[in-house]
Write a protein that holds these residues in place. Structure first.
Motif, PDB file in Angstrom:
ATOM      1  N   GLU A  24       0.836  -1.205   0.000  1.00 50.96           N
ATOM      2  CA  GLU A  24       0.000   0.000   0.000  1.00 50.96           C
ATOM      3  C   GLU A  24       0.872   1.257   0.000  1.00 50.96           C
ATOM      4  O   GLU A  24       0.590   2.229  -0.722  1.00 50.96           O
ATOM      5  N   LEU A  25       1.947   1.242   0.788  1.00 51.46           N
ATOM      6  CA  LEU A  25       2.836   2.408   0.856  1.00 51.46           C
ATOM      7  C   LEU A  25       3.455   2.710  -0.512  1.00 51.46           C
ATOM      8  O   LEU A  25       3.498   3.870  -0.954  1.00 51.46           O
ATOM      9  N   VAL A  26       3.906   1.678  -1.198  1.00 55.71           N
ATOM     10  CA  VAL A  26       4.512   1.877  -2.520  1.00 55.71           C
ATOM     11  C   VAL A  26       3.468   2.398  -3.510  1.00 55.71           C
ATOM     12  O   VAL A  26       3.707   3.374  -4.245  1.00 55.71           O
ATOM     13  N   ALA A  27       2.291   1.784  -3.513  1.00 52.98           N
ATOM     14  CA  ALA A  27       1.253   2.187  -4.479  1.00 52.98           C
ATOM     15  C   ALA A  27       0.835   3.637  -4.266  1.00 52.98           C
ATOM     16  O   ALA A  27       0.731   4.420  -5.223  1.00 52.98           O
ATOM     17  N   LEU A  28       0.601   4.020  -3.010  1.00 54.58           N
ATOM     18  CA  LEU A  28       0.125   5.382  -2.742  1.00 54.58           C
ATOM     19  C   LEU A  28       1.247   6.411  -2.925  1.00 54.58           C
ATOM     20  O   LEU A  28       1.002   7.527  -3.395  1.00 54.58           O
ATOM     21  N   THR A  29       2.473   6.047  -2.567  1.00 57.92           N
ATOM     22  CA  THR A  29       3.583   6.994  -2.741  1.00 57.92           C
ATOM     23  C   THR A  29       3.817   7.289  -4.214  1.00 57.92           C
ATOM     24  O   THR A  29       4.066   8.434  -4.604  1.00 57.92           O
ATOM     25  N   ARG A  30       3.697   6.256  -5.049  1.00 57.90           N
ATOM     26  CA  ARG A  30       3.912   6.478  -6.490  1.00 57.90           C
ATOM     27  C   ARG A  30       2.867   7.409  -7.094  1.00 57.90           C
ATOM     28  O   ARG A  30       3.076   7.953  -8.176  1.00 57.90           O
ATOM     29  N   GLN A  31       1.741   7.552  -6.393  1.00 61.91           N
ATOM     30  CA  GLN A  31       0.710   8.487  -6.880  1.00 61.91           C
ATOM     31  C   GLN A  31       0.974   9.926  -6.428  1.00 61.91           C
ATOM     32  O   GLN A  31       0.272  10.841  -6.864  1.00 61.91           O
ATOM     33  N   GLU A  32       1.936  10.138  -5.556  1.00 63.82           N
ATOM     34  CA  GLU A  32       2.237  11.507  -5.133  1.00 63.82           C
ATOM     35  C   GLU A  32       2.747  12.310  -6.337  1.00 63.82           C
ATOM     36  O   GLU A  32       3.546  11.802  -7.114  1.00 63.82           O
ATOM     37  N   PRO A  33       2.308  13.561  -6.454  1.00 62.24           N
ATOM     38  CA  PRO A  33       2.650  14.323  -7.670  1.00 62.24           C
ATOM     39  C   PRO A  33       4.150  14.543  -7.864  1.00 62.24           C
ATOM     40  O   PRO A  33       4.613  14.657  -8.993  1.00 62.24           O
ATOM     41  N   HIS A  34       4.934  14.573  -6.773  1.00 63.68           N
ATOM     42  CA  HIS A  34       6.361  14.866  -6.920  1.00 63.68           C
ATOM     43  C   HIS A  34       7.246  13.627  -6.784  1.00 63.68           C
ATOM     44  O   HIS A  34       8.472  13.753  -6.719  1.00 63.68           O
ATOM     45  N   CYS A  66       6.767  12.480   3.621  1.00 66.26           N
ATOM     46  CA  CYS A  66       6.765  12.011   5.014  1.00 66.26           C
ATOM     47  C   CYS A  66       5.574  12.552   5.801  1.00 66.26           C
ATOM     48  O   CYS A  66       5.252  12.015   6.865  1.00 66.26           O
ATOM     49  N   ALA A  67       4.936  13.580   5.288  1.00 63.68           N
ATOM     50  CA  ALA A  67       3.768  14.170   5.962  1.00 63.68           C
ATOM     51  C   ALA A  67       2.445  13.637   5.422  1.00 63.68           C
ATOM     52  O   ALA A  67       1.383  13.986   5.943  1.00 63.68           O
ATOM     53  N   THR A  68       2.480  12.791   4.410  1.00 63.69           N
ATOM     54  CA  THR A  68       1.216  12.299   3.821  1.00 63.69           C
ATOM     55  C   THR A  68       0.472  11.407   4.807  1.00 63.69           C
ATOM     56  O   THR A  68       1.073  10.793   5.699  1.00 63.69           O
ATOM     57  N   GLU A  69      -0.816  11.300   4.580  1.00 64.78           N
ATOM     58  CA  GLU A  69      -1.654  10.418   5.410  1.00 64.78           C
ATOM     59  C   GLU A  69      -1.138   8.984   5.334  1.00 64.78           C
ATOM     60  O   GLU A  69      -1.021   8.296   6.355  1.00 64.78           O
ATOM     61  N   HIS A  70      -0.831   8.520   4.127  1.00 66.33           N
ATOM     62  CA  HIS A  70      -0.423   7.111   3.995  1.00 66.33           C
ATOM     63  C   HIS A  70       0.905   6.845   4.694  1.00 66.33           C
ATOM     64  O   HIS A  70       1.065   5.799   5.333  1.00 66.33           O
ATOM     65  N   PHE A  71       1.867   7.782   4.593  1.00 63.96           N
ATOM     66  CA  PHE A  71       3.151   7.582   5.287  1.00 63.96           C
ATOM     67  C   PHE A  71       2.939   7.570   6.799  1.00 63.96           C
ATOM     68  O   PHE A  71       3.399   6.664   7.503  1.00 63.96           O
ATOM     69  N   GLN A  72       2.206   8.559   7.291  1.00 62.55           N
ATOM     70  CA  GLN A  72       1.989   8.696   8.741  1.00 62.55           C
ATOM     71  C   GLN A  72       1.207   7.508   9.310  1.00 62.55           C
ATOM     72  O   GLN A  72       1.386   7.131  10.465  1.00 62.55           O
ATOM     73  N   ARG A  73       0.346   6.924   8.483  1.00 63.72           N
ATOM     74  CA  ARG A  73      -0.462   5.796   8.944  1.00 63.72           C
ATOM     75  C   ARG A  73       0.286   4.472   8.830  1.00 63.72           C
ATOM     76  O   ARG A  73       0.258   3.647   9.756  1.00 63.72           O
ATOM     77  N   LEU A  74       0.979   4.256   7.697  1.00 67.45           N
ATOM     78  CA  LEU A  74       1.548   2.934   7.414  1.00 67.45           C
ATOM     79  C   LEU A  74       2.918   2.711   8.060  1.00 67.45           C
ATOM     80  O   LEU A  74       3.206   1.600   8.519  1.00 67.45           O
ATOM     81  N   VAL A  75       3.768   3.727   8.089  1.00 69.44           N
ATOM     82  CA  VAL A  75       5.131   3.523   8.604  1.00 69.44           C
ATOM     83  C   VAL A  75       5.123   3.062  10.065  1.00 69.44           C
ATOM     84  O   VAL A  75       5.849   2.115  10.410  1.00 69.44           O
ATOM     85  N   PRO A  76       4.301   3.665  10.935  1.00 71.40           N
ATOM     86  CA  PRO A  76       4.291   3.144  12.316  1.00 71.40           C
ATOM     87  C   PRO A  76       3.812   1.689  12.400  1.00 71.40           C
ATOM     88  O   PRO A  76       4.275   0.929  13.258  1.00 71.40           O
ATOM     89  N   GLN A  77       2.914   1.304  11.502  1.00 67.54           N
ATOM     90  CA  GLN A  77       2.458  -0.103  11.499  1.00 67.54           C
ATOM     91  C   GLN A  77       3.586  -1.034  11.064  1.00 67.54           C
ATOM     92  O   GLN A  77       3.753  -2.131  11.615  1.00 67.54           O
ATOM     93  N   ILE A  78       4.357  -0.594  10.055  1.00 67.16           N
ATOM     94  CA  ILE A  78       5.514  -1.386   9.610  1.00 67.16           C
ATOM     95  C   ILE A  78       6.541  -1.473  10.749  1.00 67.16           C
ATOM     96  O   ILE A  78       7.075  -2.544  11.041  1.00 67.16           O
ATOM     97  N   ASP A  79       6.783  -0.329  11.399  1.00 66.75           N
ATOM     98  CA  ASP A  79       7.824  -0.273  12.427  1.00 66.75           C
ATOM     99  C   ASP A  79       7.511  -1.158  13.634  1.00 66.75           C
ATOM    100  O   ASP A  79       8.426  -1.522  14.390  1.00 66.75           O
TER     101      ASP A  79
END
Lengths: 97, 97
Positions: A24-34, A66-79
């Protein structure tokens, strides 16, 4: 250009739990405009050692990631499944700047 | 696909000596028929920390790279200026295999 290598060290017995989170992190990050490139690899000698190789136009784009919803939600779950703290490396191109 | 991260740790006062060696190594490696990508970066926090990010079709192509005249000639010259042994990581793509 800002190249990033981010490394995660996951307990081998919990790889199954992190895979959908990474997916999910990879899919959503690749959709980020930058986001220019965001690839995930594993160490051939250590299946729980995950390595992101990333390319961003600049530091602001990485900070926005690093401030996106998906990063803030998924990274702590991975960690939660870490066996050691993650590392990251911010890099400049040498001959291709 | 085989992704490689190779890291060199050079004495900061000898960066000037290694740069032309790296430049030649990058230029000649990119001419290898099986080289898909060969990029060199530096750590933003440590100018003597050099990081290659490489892509090869397979292990045979990487082994052929390590056996080339330019690799065998230039890498020992670069290593003369090391402050610590280099490291390398051979990696498999997770979702893009």
């Amino acid at each position: 250009m800002l190249k990033v290598i981010a490394q995660d060290f996951i307990h081998p017995q919990h790889i199954e739990q992190v895979m959908p989170l990474y997916q999910e992190l990879v899919a959503l990050t690749r959709q980020e405009p930058h986001c220019l490139s965001y690839e995930l690899f594993t160490n051939q000698k250590d299946a729980g050692h995950f390595i992101f190789v990333e390319l961003w136009p600049d530091r602001a784009a990485l900070d926005a990631h690093c401030a996106t919803e998906h990063f803030q939600r998924l990274v702590p779950q991975i960690d939660r499944w870490q066996r050691a703290p993650g590392t990251y490396l911010l890099m400049d191109p040498v001959f291709d700047a």
